[in-house]
Design an enzyme around this catalytic site. Structure first.
Site, short mmCIF file in Angstrom:
data_model
loop_
_atom_site.label_atom_id
_atom_site.label_comp_id
_atom_site.label_asym_id
_atom_site.label_seq_id
_atom_site.Cartn_x
_atom_site.Cartn_y
_atom_site.Cartn_z
N ARG A 15 0.84 -1.25 0.26
CA ARG A 15 -0.06 0.02 0.09
C ARG A 15 0.66 1.09 0.02
O ARG A 15 0.19 2.22 -0.24
CB ARG A 15 -0.93 0.12 1.22
CG ARG A 15 -2.08 -0.74 0.98
CD ARG A 15 -3.03 -0.85 2.17
NE ARG A 15 -2.76 -1.57 3.32
CZ ARG A 15 -3.05 -1.60 4.46
NH1 ARG A 15 -4.06 -0.56 5.02
NH2 ARG A 15 -2.70 -2.52 5.47
N ASP A 105 7.69 -1.36 10.97
CA ASP A 105 6.80 -0.29 10.33
C ASP A 105 5.99 0.52 11.53
O ASP A 105 5.00 0.90 11.36
CB ASP A 105 5.88 -0.63 9.09
CG ASP A 105 5.12 -2.07 9.70
OD1 ASP A 105 5.35 -2.53 11.02
OD2 ASP A 105 4.43 -2.38 8.90
C1 UD1 Z 1 -0.87 -7.65 13.30
C2 UD1 Z 1 -1.72 -8.56 14.33
C3 UD1 Z 1 -2.76 -7.64 15.12
C4 UD1 Z 1 -2.32 -6.23 15.49
C5 UD1 Z 1 -1.68 -5.59 14.16
C6 UD1 Z 1 -1.20 -4.50 14.92
C7 UD1 Z 1 -1.02 -10.82 13.79
C8 UD1 Z 1 -1.58 -12.01 13.45
N1 UD1 Z 1 -1.75 -9.77 13.94
O1 UD1 Z 1 -1.77 -7.54 12.32
O2 UD1 Z 1 -3.37 -8.64 16.16
O3 UD1 Z 1 -3.47 -5.85 15.91
O4 UD1 Z 1 -0.64 -6.32 13.68
O5 UD1 Z 1 -0.80 -3.36 13.79
O6 UD1 Z 1 -0.01 -10.68 14.32
N2 UD1 Z 1 5.41 -9.51 8.60
C9 UD1 Z 1 6.49 -10.31 8.36
N3 UD1 Z 1 6.38 -11.50 7.77
C10 UD1 Z 1 5.08 -12.05 7.70
C11 UD1 Z 1 3.81 -11.19 7.96
C12 UD1 Z 1 4.15 -9.87 8.66
O7 UD1 Z 1 7.70 -9.80 8.65
O8 UD1 Z 1 5.00 -13.22 7.35
C13 UD1 Z 1 5.67 -8.27 9.21
C14 UD1 Z 1 5.05 -7.16 8.17
O9 UD1 Z 1 6.29 -6.51 7.41
C15 UD1 Z 1 4.74 -6.01 9.30
C16 UD1 Z 1 4.42 -6.68 10.58
O10 UD1 Z 1 4.72 -8.16 10.52
O11 UD1 Z 1 5.61 -5.21 9.84
C17 UD1 Z 1 2.83 -6.96 10.87
O12 UD1 Z 1 2.45 -7.64 9.81
P1 UD1 Z 1 0.76 -7.37 9.32
O13 UD1 Z 1 0.48 -8.37 8.13
O14 UD1 Z 1 0.53 -5.79 8.80
O15 UD1 Z 1 -0.20 -7.61 10.42
P2 UD1 Z 1 -1.59 -7.26 10.55
O16 UD1 Z 1 -2.37 -7.92 9.85
O17 UD1 Z 1 -1.51 -5.62 10.64
#
Ligand code: UD1
Ligand code: CA
Length: 456
Positions: A15, A105
């Site tokens: 995004r 982030d």
């Molecule tokens: C996550 C939380 C949610 C919380 C929110 C807060 C989980 C399942 N959910 O959701 O409860 O309210 O953050 O912002 O944890 N990332 C990786 N590898 C992956 C997936 C994600 O490095 O395989 C990193 C992303 O780059 C990001 C962070 O983890 O920096 C969070 O991932 P994102 O997919 O944005 O989580 P949310 O769905 O927002």
């Protein structure tokens, strides 16, 4: 006890609509993930800390921008969820320490907030950072028992209508004893609405294992705000700049408008200073007491001495300015410029690799490059050091008390002795002895019987 800092930074951040990995976008001139690292480094931790960063999307770019910092980079080839990301790092964590889990982030969480979580985990409990939001849409909800204990986190997409009404949400930031983290991460599955390995499922595991989940909250909600698009990036930038402006004012700066100053680095003030609107600071800047900076100046990696005055629209980079100097308006001091006390550099003057002695004046329309200028020298308007022959650069030295007439070209290498006077409009290419007058230009001739041509 070792503390493992695990920073998740593998996501693409689609995004953002950017070629750059999300965590390399900047707030206050510093990439987001570096803010996270810097706050973690401020923690008071009794023993060693190890920083692990989980990288994935454009991992080489992220690793390059964080080089030489003693970081363990862990590659998460496919982004299968936050739980999967932590699983990549868990292989490298210590057996009996604790882990603090952060996000590349979510740049502005303060170390005091993180410290609370660390203390909870040190006590063999689960530390979870939560926040209560008016609009909790998209976040994981904190589910509590009738007696108030946290029993689970339910992701928005998996939540029941009743759970969706919960306004306390998961920030994602947590601290967990490693012996538990290892075990729980090994038990994660991906049977949920997104088919992802949710880190948040370990909360229910903690409850099942009777490990207390203790929550705490940040002082300001912006501390836990993540950046998903450029609107949020700009919002956090503004919040960060406001905080910087507040700190500067509390340290004694008078700001004409705290919302019109940008600090992309660090400004140190040694006394009361006065800063007008639209001033940008970059890198490390030190301002002496009594310094005044007028509107629209850009100052980068420089030191400005006590009571010096920087007039409007000046640009100063990698320069050292003495006490009681006057610079600008519209001056451009380029790298390796040094001004002695009481020196004056006026409008449309450009300097580079130039030392100007105490009390010397360069008031108008001049270029000085590779120049060594003594004290109490006067450089007339339009003077140019011709320091470049197209291949090499050469130095110009001007002794104390010399007077350079307007519109002079000084062809380097060149020495002009102390107290010498150069007549206006001269092109000087040979050494000028001390205290002599030199004139190097065509003599003025009057053509006695000359007449203007008449039209034929
Ligand atoms: C996550 C939380 C949610 C919380 C929110 C807060 C989980 C399942 N959910 O959701 O409860 O309210 O953050 O912002 O944890 N990332 C990786 N590898 C992956 C997936 C994600 O490095 O395989 C990193 C992303 O780059 C990001 C962070 O983890 O920096 C969070 O991932 P994102 O997919 O944005 O989580 P949310 O769905 O927002
Ligand atoms: Ca997600």
């Amino acid at each position: 006890m070792n503390t493992d800092i695990i920073i998740l930074a593998a996501g693409q951040g689609s995004r953002m609509r950017s070629e750059l990995p999300k965590v390399l976008h900047k707030i206050g001139g510093k990439v987001m993930v570096q803010h996270v690292i810097d706050q973690a480094n401020k923690l008071e931790i009794s023993h060693a800390a190890t920083t692990h960063i989980v990288v994935g999307h454009k991992s080489a770019l992220v690793e390059d921008s964080l080089a030489d910092q003693n970081i363990i980079f862990v590659l998460q080839k496919e982004q299968l969820g936050t739980g999967h990301a932590v699983a990549m790092a868990v292989e490298n964590i210590s057996d009996d320490g604790i882990s603090l889990i952060l996000y590349g982030d979510v740049p502005l969480t303060q170390s005091v907030t993180l410290q609370q979580l660390v203390e909870i985990a040190k006590g063999d409990q689960f530390g979870l950072l939560t926040v209560t939001l008016e609009n909790p849409r998209g976040y994981g909800r904190i589910v509590r028992s009738a007696t108030g204990e946290v029993t689970a986190i339910v992701e928005h997409k998996d939540a029941s209508p009743k759970q969706l009404a919960i306004c306390e949400v998961n920030t994602g930031i947590m601290a967990v004893p490693n012996k538990f983290l290892r075990r729980w991460i090994g038990q994660l599955g991906n049977d949920n609405a997104q088919g992802e390995y949710y880190l948040t499922d370990i909360i229910a595991m903690a409850a099942a294992d009777s490990v207390d989940v203790i929550t705490c909250s940040p002082e300001a909600p912006q501390e836990v705000q993540g950046v998903n698009d450029k609107v949020q990036l700009a919002q956090l930038e503004r919040f960060y700049q406001q905080q910087q402006a507040h700190q500067l004012m509390l340290a004694g700066a008078t700001l004409a408008d705290p919302s019109r100053i940008d600090i992309r680095g660090k400004v140190t003030i040694n006394g009361e200073v006065n800063i007008d609107v639209n001033v940008i600071f970059e890198g490390e800047v030190v301002l002496g007491g009594g310094v005044q900076i007028a509107a629209n100046c850009i100052i980068k990696d420089s030191v400005i001495g006590d009571n010096s005055l920087i007039k409007a629209n000046s640009m100063i980079e990698q320069s050292v300015i003495g006490d009681n100097c006057e610079v600008g308006p519209f001056a451009r001091l380029r790298p390796a410029t040094e001004l002695g006390d009481r020196a004056k550099v006026g409008n449309f003057v450009e300097t580079k690799k130039t030392i100007i002695g105490a009390g010397s004046k360069v008031s108008h329309l001049t270029y000085l490059g590779d120049a060594l200028i003594g004290t109490e020298v006067n450089i007339g308007a339009g003077t140019i050091t011709c320091n470049y022959d197209g291949v090499n650069k050469f130095q110009t030295e001007i002794g104390d008390g010399a007077f350079i007439g307007s519109n002079s070209a000084l062809v380097a290498p060149l020495k002009i002795g102390a107290g010498a006077t150069v007549g206006a409009g001269s092109t000087i290419s040979k050494e000028v002895p001390a205290n002599q007058l030199v004139v190097a230009r065509g003599r003025q001739v009057i053509f006695k019987d000359w007449q203007r041509p008449v039209k034929k």
